[in-house]
Design an enzyme around this catalytic site. Structure first.
Site, short mmCIF file in Angstrom:
data_model
loop_
_atom_site.label_atom_id
_atom_site.label_comp_id
_atom_site.label_asym_id
_atom_site.label_seq_id
_atom_site.Cartn_x
_atom_site.Cartn_y
_atom_site.Cartn_z
N LYS A 141 1.14 -1.28 -0.12
CA LYS A 141 0.12 -0.23 0.13
C LYS A 141 0.44 1.57 -0.56
O LYS A 141 1.99 1.47 0.49
CB LYS A 141 -0.54 -0.09 0.93
CG LYS A 141 -2.33 1.42 0.80
CD LYS A 141 -3.05 0.04 0.02
CE LYS A 141 -4.56 1.07 -0.40
NZ LYS A 141 -5.38 0.53 -0.43
N ASP A 181 -7.23 4.34 -4.66
CA ASP A 181 -7.31 4.23 -3.31
C ASP A 181 -8.32 5.76 -3.00
O ASP A 181 -8.16 5.81 -3.98
CB ASP A 181 -6.49 4.34 -2.39
CG ASP A 181 -7.43 3.45 -0.70
OD1 ASP A 181 -7.19 2.18 -1.03
OD2 ASP A 181 -7.86 4.28 0.12
P1 NDP Z 1 -12.54 7.71 -3.35
O1 NDP Z 1 -11.39 8.71 -2.62
O2 NDP Z 1 -13.51 7.56 -4.13
O3 NDP Z 1 -14.24 8.13 -1.86
C1 NDP Z 1 -13.25 8.35 -0.34
C2 NDP Z 1 -14.84 8.71 -0.05
O4 NDP Z 1 -14.43 8.28 1.53
C3 NDP Z 1 -15.48 9.85 0.05
O5 NDP Z 1 -16.74 9.70 -0.17
C4 NDP Z 1 -14.53 10.29 0.84
O6 NDP Z 1 -15.24 12.46 1.88
C5 NDP Z 1 -15.42 9.88 2.30
N1 NDP Z 1 -14.26 9.81 3.71
C6 NDP Z 1 -12.32 9.70 3.19
N2 NDP Z 1 -11.87 9.69 4.36
C7 NDP Z 1 -13.18 10.19 5.42
C8 NDP Z 1 -13.15 10.19 6.89
N3 NDP Z 1 -12.25 10.50 7.49
N4 NDP Z 1 -14.38 10.54 7.21
C9 NDP Z 1 -15.77 10.94 6.70
N5 NDP Z 1 -15.61 10.44 5.14
C10 NDP Z 1 -14.26 9.81 4.54
O7 NDP Z 1 -11.79 6.57 -2.16
P2 NDP Z 1 -12.81 5.23 -2.72
O8 NDP Z 1 -13.89 5.25 -2.95
O9 NDP Z 1 -12.28 4.11 -3.50
O10 NDP Z 1 -12.27 4.13 -0.63
C11 NDP Z 1 -13.38 3.95 -0.27
C12 NDP Z 1 -12.83 2.71 0.83
O11 NDP Z 1 -12.31 1.92 0.60
C13 NDP Z 1 -11.68 3.21 1.73
O12 NDP Z 1 -10.93 2.46 2.56
C14 NDP Z 1 -10.28 2.48 0.31
O13 NDP Z 1 -9.11 1.82 1.44
C15 NDP Z 1 -11.33 1.33 0.55
N6 NDP Z 1 -11.39 0.78 -0.59
C16 NDP Z 1 -10.97 0.17 -1.88
C17 NDP Z 1 -10.85 0.61 -3.50
C18 NDP Z 1 -10.79 0.94 -4.97
O14 NDP Z 1 -11.10 -0.16 -5.51
N7 NDP Z 1 -10.93 2.35 -4.86
C19 NDP Z 1 -10.49 -1.35 -3.22
C20 NDP Z 1 -10.96 -2.18 -1.72
C21 NDP Z 1 -11.02 -0.99 -0.95
P3 NDP Z 1 -14.69 13.23 1.54
O15 NDP Z 1 -15.14 13.66 0.11
O16 NDP Z 1 -15.45 14.27 1.90
O17 NDP Z 1 -13.23 13.99 1.54
#
Ligand code: NDP
Length: 460
Positions: A141, A181
């Site tokens: 990561k 991510d």
């Molecule tokens: P994105 O950046 O596309 O979206 C993240 C979302 O989560 C946004 O809506 C963001 O809101 C919110 N968010 C982030 N940090 C916080 C926080 N501290 N508190 C509240 N909301 C938060 O990321 P992904 O959708 O790609 O990833 C989301 C999760 O899924 C992560 O845990 C990632 O590790 C996991 N994941 C992702 C994969 C992928 O293929 N993308 C694969 C496997 C797991 P805001 O804009 O306000 O920050």
């Protein structure tokens, strides 16, 4: 301060529980300021005692002692110049945890909260998740404490170029293959890949996954994590003769994972009623409109409150999490530790049936315990969100073979992989005397595969 002990493997005469305790003590002493990493290590190690009892060779071979220490950690300076001409300096990370099953594989996260503890927890989890997919991929990561929110495209590009100016030397299709991510989506992957191509003078498609489909990306990679989490829910419900049809689904986040989880839930006859970001959540009893959500979050990069402003019947709740809304299924898809014991109690009181972790480690250990003792089906991220990395492995295969598979073919493959991941976790839980416990099942099945490979390859 006394120096932290090394993890010498003199555990042959110990019980599995004793040897796990010894390793946990050492990990705690060595990494005192890394709470997320310690949380992830505890969760895995505390669930695999039966595996060690059945395989004393894993204890003798020092598998745990080796696994908790990354093979390599890279920390670097990322200097760049913002639009106002000011110099900015961020911190870059890549933790290459294990390459025993294949090249290092795992996403890059750009978020101000990123630090070594968070990258190590994510890298550690990635080892077992990747093993569970059955594909030939190791665990890693990386990322930066850079905050893309409010930055111009030009600033994002300059940052990505500076980040890759250092990281490129540690990557490669046979070495280490990143993906997106939090904060790293199609735009960032484009800039990162472009700079890798520039500094290496190689168009090496297989060195990054999540690429645009026009230039080496795979169909369904964008949708894969969200779709996969919903397929995993269908698998868990299917064991009990149920489906998602007519169920209410609560989803947090509004990024890549959340958007496509909402989309697939709707396709399967469920109604996804919530979405959120770090400011608050929206609830829409008619079902979240995915096109509107994508327009607001992917195109305009605006806040989730905009959704309620434009969608009749939807409501925005500032500064709260969506878990107070009654739902049958919850898919937390934002970030780590976003669903705690109070949230779990509220969900259970409202009749929750199943949880699938779209995000990594979104549920606190106390909340997991509450769900499991209330009989709620609980799919941990290692299994439930493995569809993203599994489809990344499919992207690597297509790049290596210079092929391109259709959307339908790729989605069918994803669905089959999620069924296999579910079966592997389900069967391992039964084998180790914890039927229905997908935490034990996923950790045990992933760990077994990694441990056998480590034994076979010697002390590395
Ligand atoms: P994105 O950046 O596309 O979206 C993240 C979302 O989560 C946004 O809506 C963001 O809101 C919110 N968010 C982030 N940090 C916080 C926080 N501290 N508190 C509240 N909301 C938060 O990321 P992904 O959708 O790609 O990833 C989301 C999760 O899924 C992560 O845990 C990632 O590790 C996991 N994941 C992702 C994969 C992928 O293929 N993308 C694969 C496997 C797991 P805001 O804009 O306000 O920050």
């Amino acid at each position: 301060m006394p120096s932290a002990p090394s993890t010498a493997s003199a555990t042959g005469s110990l019980t599995s529980a004793e040897s796990i305790r010894l390793v946990l003590d050492t990990v705690e002493a060595r990494n005192p300021n890394e709470p997320e990493f310690l949380q992830a290590v505890h969760e895995v190690l505390e669930s695999i005692s039966p595996v060690l009892e059945a395989h004393p060779q894993f204890v003798d071979g020092g598998i745990l002692e080796r696994l908790v220490e990354p093979e390599r950690q890279i920390l670097f300076r990322v200097p760049w110049v913002d639009d106002a001409g000011r110099l900015q300096v961020n911190r870059g990370f890549r933790v290459q945890f294990s390459s025993v099953l294949g090249p290092y594989k795992g996403g890059l996260r750009f978020h101000p909260s990123v630090n070594l503890s968070i990258i190590k927890f994510l890298g550690f989890e990635q080892i077992f998740k990747n093993a569970l997919t059955g594909q030939g991929i190791g665990g890693a990561k990386g990322g930066s404490d850079f905050d893309p929110h409010g930055r111009s495209n030009a600033e994002i590009m300059r940052f990505c170029q500076s980040f890759m100016n250092e990281l490129y030397r540690h990557l490669g299709e046979h070495t280490d293959v990143p993906a997106g991510d939090i904060g790293v989506g199609a735009r960032e992957i484009g800039y990162l890949f472009g700079q890798y191509r520039k500094v290496t003078n190689r168009h090496e498609s297989g060195m990054f996954t999540g690429k645009g489909v026009q230039w080496g990306g795979a169909e369904v990679r964008t949708e894969a994590t969200g779709y996969g989490a919903v397929f995993f829910v269908e698998e868990m419900l299917g064991v009990h003769g149920e489906t998602l049809r007519n169920k209410r689904v609560g989803i947090s986040g509004s990024g890549n994972v959340a958007i496509y989880a909402i989309d697939k839930a709707r396709q399967l006859g469920a109604t996804a009623v919530t979405a959120s970001d770090s400011s608050g959540y929206v609830v829409d009893d008619a079902g979240i409109d995915v096109d509107l959500l994508r327009q607001i979050k992917e195109v305009e990069r605006a806040r989730i409150s905009e959704y309620a402003a434009r969608r009749p019947g939807a409501r925005y709740v500032e500064g709260a999490r969506p878990w107070e809304v009654p739902v049958d299924v919850a898919i937390p898809s934002a970030t780590q530790n976003e669903l705690d014991a109070d949230d779990a109690r509220a969900l259970i009181a409202n009749g929750l049936r199943a949880v699938a972790e779209g995000a990594n480690m979104p549920t606190t250990p106390e909340a997991i315990e509450l769900f499991q003792s209330a009989g709620v089906l609980f799919g941990p991220g290692k299994a439930a969100n493995a569809g993203g990395v599994a489809t990344s492995a499919l992207e690597m295969s297509q790049n290596a073979a210079r092929q391109r598979w259709s959307f339908d073919d790729s989605e069918a493959k994803l669905r089959a992989i999620m069924a296999d991941v579910h079966a592997a976790a389900f069967q391992a839980a039964e084998r180790y005397g914890r039927p229905g416990d997908y935490v034990v099942g996923a950790n045990s099945a992933g760990f077994e595969r990694v441990a056998h490979a480590m034994l076979a390859q010697g002390v590395i």
